[in-house]
Design an enzyme around this catalytic site. Structure first.
Site, PDB file in Angstrom:
ATOM      1  N   SER A 196       0.737  -1.162  -0.076  1.00 37.65           N
ATOM      2  CA  SER A 196       0.030  -0.038   0.117  1.00 37.65           C
ATOM      3  C   SER A 196       0.812   1.194  -0.116  1.00 37.65           C
ATOM      4  CB  SER A 196      -0.923  -0.067   1.159  1.00 37.65           C
ATOM      5  OG  SER A 196      -1.474   1.232   1.283  1.00 37.65           O
ATOM      6  N   TYR A 255      -2.009   0.132  10.660  1.00 44.46           N
ATOM      7  CA  TYR A 255      -2.098  -0.669   9.189  1.00 44.46           C
ATOM      8  C   TYR A 255      -0.767  -0.046   8.526  1.00 44.46           C
ATOM      9  CZ  TYR A 255      -3.635  -0.892   4.421  1.00 44.46           C
ATOM     10  OH  TYR A 255      -3.662  -1.306   3.079  1.00 44.46           O
TER      11      TYR A 255
END
Length: 274
Positions: free
Chosen positions: A134, A147
């Site tokens: 990501s 995250y």
């Protein structure tokens, strides 16, 4: 340089019931692969993908899934580690238990699956592993701290793995997308702190809008397929304008300037006045 023949090659895509995984599985099938997809509970795939049950948080489930695949196909050429979870919340309000659960899927789940397929790929002397990271894997996005930590960890693991398995003819790469229209769900901490309500809600709204208005996940699936069929995949593939911009900005801008850019992107104040 792409490998010429994908006929009879076998791919496994984790988390293939939705989002990037669903589109990637269908895309690889159009490239000539026999494709297996996974989900926590077996579901039908409209493209005819062979779906297997897999919970990447479980050693037994991973072992059974790979054994089932090899029993059916006898080989595995491409592994796409797409299964993952997202969370929005301040670092302070996220418990260690919640952080461990996120790492269990996003990091240890990848490690389990990779370790389960490597003996087969080493024996074949070929294979490609594509890990889905990501933008948060190279930028500490505010209120995405845990995250982001999991995706940073995945990036470090992927880089080390790439060195280790190259002598066996196995390629490893990391695809790092910005927000796309995947409909990914973001969990919240169970014990939110009121001090962070404003910032958390602002950032969550911005990220959700970026997802809703983002590019098609097909864009990411095409990059994954290109990496999977490359004879020499690069280490990192950044997908989306924000991911590309963030990578260059982080490299070229002074730290203070880069932090100002991030604060403005997420409409966060600077230091509080005393």
């Amino acid at each position: 340089m792409a490998r010429e023949n994908t006929q009879d090659r076998v791919a496994l895509v984790t988390g293939a019931s939705s989002g990037f995984g669903r589109v990637t599985a269908a895309t690889l099938m159009t490239r000539g692969f026999r494709v297996f997809g996974t989900s926590r509970r077996v579901v039908d795939h409209p493209q005819g993908i062979e779906m297997l049950e897999l919970d990447v948080d479980s050693d037994d489930s991973v072992r059974d899934c790979i054994a089932e695949l090899l029993g059916r196909a006898g080989r595995l050429d491409v592994l796409v580690n797409n299964a993952g979870r997202a969370m929005v919340g301040a670092c302070e309000e996220t418990s260690a238990e919640e952080a461990r659960a996120l790492f269990e899927t996003n990091v240890f789940g990848v490690m389990r699956t990779v370790s389960a397929v490597l003996p087969t790929m080493r024996t074949q002397r070929r294979g490609t592993i594509v890990n889905i990271g990501s933008l948060s894997g190279f930028v500490g996005v505010p209120f995405h701290g845990v995250y982001a930590a999991s995706k940073h960890a995945l990036a470090g693991y992927t880089e080390a793995l790439r060195f280790e398995v190259r002598p066996y003819g196995i390629g490893v790469c990391l695809v790092e997308p910005a927000a796309h229209r995947t409909g990914i769900q973001m969990a919240r901490p169970h014990g939110p702190l009121p001090h962070y309500d404003s910032g958390r809600e602002t950032v969550e709204a911005i990220i959700r809008k970026q997802i809703e208005t983002g590019s098609s996940p097909q864009r990411v699936a095409d990059v994954i397929a290109a990496a999977a069929t490359s004879a020499a995949p690069r280490f990192r593939y950044r997908v989306g304008g924000k991911a590309t911009f963030a990578a260059w900005a982080r490299r070229l801008l002074p730290v203070a300037t880069f932090e100002t850019v991030v604060r403005r992107e997420f409409r966060l104040p600077g230091r509080a006045e005393t």
